[in-house]
Structures are given as structure tokens and as C-alpha cells.
Design an enzyme around this catalytic site. Structure first.
Site, PDB file in Angstrom:
ATOM      1  N   ASP A  46       0.833  -1.202   0.000  1.00  0.00           N
ATOM      2  CA  ASP A  46       0.000   0.000   0.000  1.00  0.00           C
ATOM      3  C   ASP A  46       0.865   1.249   0.000  1.00  0.00           C
ATOM      4  O   ASP A  46       1.792   1.375   0.805  1.00  0.00           O
ATOM      5  CB  ASP A  46      -0.908   0.019   1.231  1.00  0.00           C
ATOM      6  N   TYR A  51       3.087  10.204   0.703  1.00  0.00           N
ATOM      7  CA  TYR A  51       4.235   9.674   1.429  1.00  0.00           C
ATOM      8  C   TYR A  51       5.544  10.148   0.790  1.00  0.00           C
ATOM      9  O   TYR A  51       6.063   9.550  -0.135  1.00  0.00           O
ATOM     10  CB  TYR A  51       4.190   8.153   1.472  1.00  0.00           C
ATOM     11  N   LYS A  77      -3.436   5.912  -3.375  1.00  0.00           N
ATOM     12  CA  LYS A  77      -4.499   6.808  -2.930  1.00  0.00           C
ATOM     13  C   LYS A  77      -4.626   8.027  -3.835  1.00  0.00           C
ATOM     14  O   LYS A  77      -3.692   8.363  -4.562  1.00  0.00           O
ATOM     15  CB  LYS A  77      -4.228   7.233  -1.479  1.00  0.00           C
ATOM     16  N   GLY A 235      -1.530   0.982  10.425  1.00  0.00           N
ATOM     17  CA  GLY A 235      -0.989   1.425  11.709  1.00  0.00           C
ATOM     18  C   GLY A 235      -1.332   0.521  12.867  1.00  0.00           C
ATOM     19  O   GLY A 235      -1.726   1.021  13.932  1.00  0.00           O
ATOM     20  N   SER A 239       1.199   3.974  15.347  1.00  0.00           N
ATOM     21  CA  SER A 239       2.273   4.912  14.999  1.00  0.00           C
ATOM     22  C   SER A 239       3.623   4.510  15.589  1.00  0.00           C
ATOM     23  O   SER A 239       4.533   5.326  15.673  1.00  0.00           O
ATOM     24  CB  SER A 239       1.942   6.344  15.428  1.00  0.00           C
ATOM     25  N   GLY A 240       3.744   3.260  16.034  1.00  0.00           N
ATOM     26  CA  GLY A 240       5.027   2.743  16.493  1.00  0.00           C
ATOM     27  C   GLY A 240       5.171   2.572  17.982  1.00  0.00           C
ATOM     28  O   GLY A 240       6.088   1.890  18.444  1.00  0.00           O
ATOM     29  N   LEU A 242       3.554   0.812  20.050  1.00  0.00           N
ATOM     30  CA  LEU A 242       3.422  -0.584  20.470  1.00  0.00           C
ATOM     31  C   LEU A 242       4.622  -1.429  20.053  1.00  0.00           C
ATOM     32  O   LEU A 242       4.746  -2.570  20.477  1.00  0.00           O
ATOM     33  CB  LEU A 242       2.144  -1.196  19.891  1.00  0.00           C
TER      34      LEU A 242
END
Length: 337
Positions: A46, A51, A77, A235, A239-240, A242
Site C-alpha cells: 500500500d 508519502y 491513494k 498502523g 504509529s510505532g 506498540l
């Protein structure tokens, strides 16, 4: 045919980090990360023009150019159009959040959900991705977190522009599926309430994770199942935060979030469970979820994701998660816990 039937597996790869999100990633490292995903069996990728102002698409296209096109599924997108005009890199922002892609390409990006911009965006993505076709196209970030109180006007522009254009392209066989790629549940609710052509599914980022799933669970998942429009969870590591990072919602995590993460990790450690495995398998336990697409910018992270998918998690962990009120009472869990 459901969205799940159109995907080559439950684990995909989110390429936002390849757009130099948060840091300046060496080209070789970015390409090696895509290769690692491929070597671990990932066949769903994706991307988005946003980005890194096309950088992630360019890198993904380069890495996949040596692969057979029929062997993978790619989504991107529309809604953010990349211009030839350059801007000061210090001004690079991601909607209202600012700064995520300051190390990306310098091309200016404009918000445009019209029919014409949708077609031009697709044309640009095809070139950057070095492919002759797209499988899935998401309408990107048409929500309040990016446009504030004006988000409904942007949504209306997307409804009459991007939605209708993508529905037509699907009818013509140009794309296989379309939907919304958002960080909030409200646009999904509104879209499913429309009488016009319905999307095939949604990419929902950050709203169905171990840390944050109440709103999606109550307001989106049942509707998605009812309409046959499945969810791709973006996600899944919030956003990181975890996965060892300090960011939640694209910015420094609050003390409350960090405290909840600590509780989750402590519980996982007591049961010999990796937090990544818990995060991915939690999301996939919901019948409305078709796939998860964690992002990565280092090859070794891909191996961790693949191992997390295969890890055997004892039922006792899920029971303890429920007992300690770390997940909603009605959240589906593996093994019926």
C-alpha cells in the site's frame, strides 16, 4: 467478491516509512525492506502520493519492477496531487500534523478530490510505481483530522468527484476495488450511509489497535460487515508506540498512552507473548478485518512482522487481556476468549 478475496493474504506492507517518514532513509535500506517483505511472502503493498511527495511510490515501484505484475497487489491513494512546483522542505507537512515527511521529495502537494485530479493522480502514481495498472485505490484522508471544520466540504468534493470516478473505473475493469483510506471513523460511517455506489472496503489507520479500538468497534465494524465492505487495518502498532517507538497519532505519545503500553507489554511478557504478535492477531480476530499492513523501513522489521503472524499465543493471554480491561468487552479475540 469481498475485499478479502481480492487480497493475496492477511499481512501487507504499508509504505509510508519509505517516504522518509520521521527520518532520512537510505535508498538501499528502503529497497532492501521491500525485498525483505517479498522474501517473507508479502504480496500486498500500500502506497500514497502523500508519502514523501511520491518518494514511497518511486521506491516501491523500483523494488517491484523486477517482479511479475500478476504476482502482487498494489494499492495507492487519491486526493493529494503532486505538482512539479517545489517548496521549502521545512514547510513539508502532513495535513495539520506537520513535519512527518520533511525528508521527502520537495514537490508541492495540493488537496484535490475532483474527478480530474483523481485521474491525474492515478496517472502519476502509475508512472512512479512503474506499473500499467492499480488494483485498489483509496480516497485519502478526507476527514476532520486533516481539514478541521471544513472536512465535510472536502468530503462532498470527494463524493461528487473521486467516489464517482473510482466507481466508474471499477465498472470499466480499470481497477479492482476502491474505498477510503482514513484515520477516523466518521467518513466511513457517512460513506456507508450514501445511496450512491458503495465502496468495496476501507483502509482504517490507527483506529483498530490494542491501544485504540472502541470507536471503530462500535461505529464501523458492524456497519462494514452489514455492507460487505471489509477493513484493512493500517498502523496496527499505533504509529510505532506498540513496537518500541515513542509516537502515537504521529506525535509524541502522552503519559497515559505510555502507561497503557507498559501494562500491555507487562502482560504480554508474563505470558511469553511478543507485543507485535498480540497487536496483529488482535486486529485480525475481528471478522470485518481483511488484512493488516504494518509499515517498516528496515528489513529486520519485516521478519518480526512475519514471525508475529505465525506466533502461537496462548488463550490465557487473551483471557487475561480481557480480565485486566485492556480491551473492550465486545472486542472479538482469537480462540473466542
Amino acid at each position: 467478491m469481498s475485499l478479502k478475496d481480492k487480497l493475496p493474504g492477511q499481512l501487507g506492507f504499508g509504505t509510508a516509512p519509505l517516504g522518509n517518514m520521521f527520518r532520512n532513509i537510505p535508498e538501499a535500506e528502503a529497497l532492501a525492506t521491500v525485498d525483505a517483505a517479498w522474501d517473507h511472502g508479502v504480496r500486498f503493498f500500500d502506497a500514497a502520493p502523500l508519502y514523501g511527495a511520491g518518494l514511497a511510490e518511486i521506491r516501491l515501484g523500483e523494488a517491484l519492477s523486477k517482479r511479475k505484475r500478476d504476482d502482487y497487489v498494489v494499492s495507492t491513494k487519491v486526493g493529494r496531487l503532486i505538482l512539479d512546483e517545489l517548496e521549502d522542505p521545512s514547510q513539508r507537512s502532513m495535513g495539520e500534523k506537520g513535519g512527518l515527511f520533511e525528508h521527502g521529495n520537495r514537490n508541492k502537494i495540493v488537496n484535490d478530490y475532483s474527478a480530474d485530479a483523481t485521474l491525474r493522480s492515478i496517472e502519476g502514481s502509475l508512472k512512479r510505481l512503474k506499473t500499467d495498472r492499480l488494483d485498489i485505490v483509496w480516497v485519502h484522508d478526507v476527514a476532520q483530522d486533516f481539514f478541521g471544520d471544513e472536512w465535510l466540504s472536502y468530503f462532498e468534493s470527494a463524493r461528487t468527484g473521486a467516489f464517482r470516478t473510482l466507481a466508474r473505473l471499477k465498472e470499466e475493469g480499470v481497477i479492482k476495488a476502491w474505498g477510503l483510506g482514513v484515520n477516523r471513523v466518521e467518513p466511513i460511517e457517512l460513506t456507508l450511509a450514501l445511496d450512491e455506489p458503495k465502496p468495496d472496503g476501507f483502509l482504517l489507520a490507527g483506529r483498530y489497535t490494542l491501544l485504540d479500538h472502541a470507536s471503530a468497534l462500535q461505529r464501523v465494524m458492524p456497519l462494514s460487515l452489514e455492507h460487505g465492505a471489509e477493513i484493512v487495518v493500517g498502523g496496527p502498532y499505533s504509529s510505532g508506540v506498540l513496537a518500541g517507538g515513542q509516537n502515537f497519532e504521529y506525535q509524541q505519545a502522552s503519559p497515559d498512552i505510555l502507561a497503557k503500553v507498559a501494562r500491555l507489554k507487562a502482560l504480554a511478557q508474563r505470558h511469553g507473548v511478543s507485543i507485535k504478535a498480540a497487536a496483529l492477531q488482535f486486529a485480525l480476530a475481528n471478522p470485518a478485518v481483511a488484512a493488516v499492513i504494518p509499515g517498516a523501513s528496515r528489513p529486520e522489521r519485516i521478519a518480526e512482522d512475519a514471525a508475529a503472524m505465525a506466533e502461537k499465543i496462548p488463550a490465557e493471554f487473551w483471557h487475561a487481556l480481557r480480565a485486566e480491561k485492556l480491551v473492550a468487552d465486545n472486542a472479538p479475540l482469537p480462540y473466542g476468549a
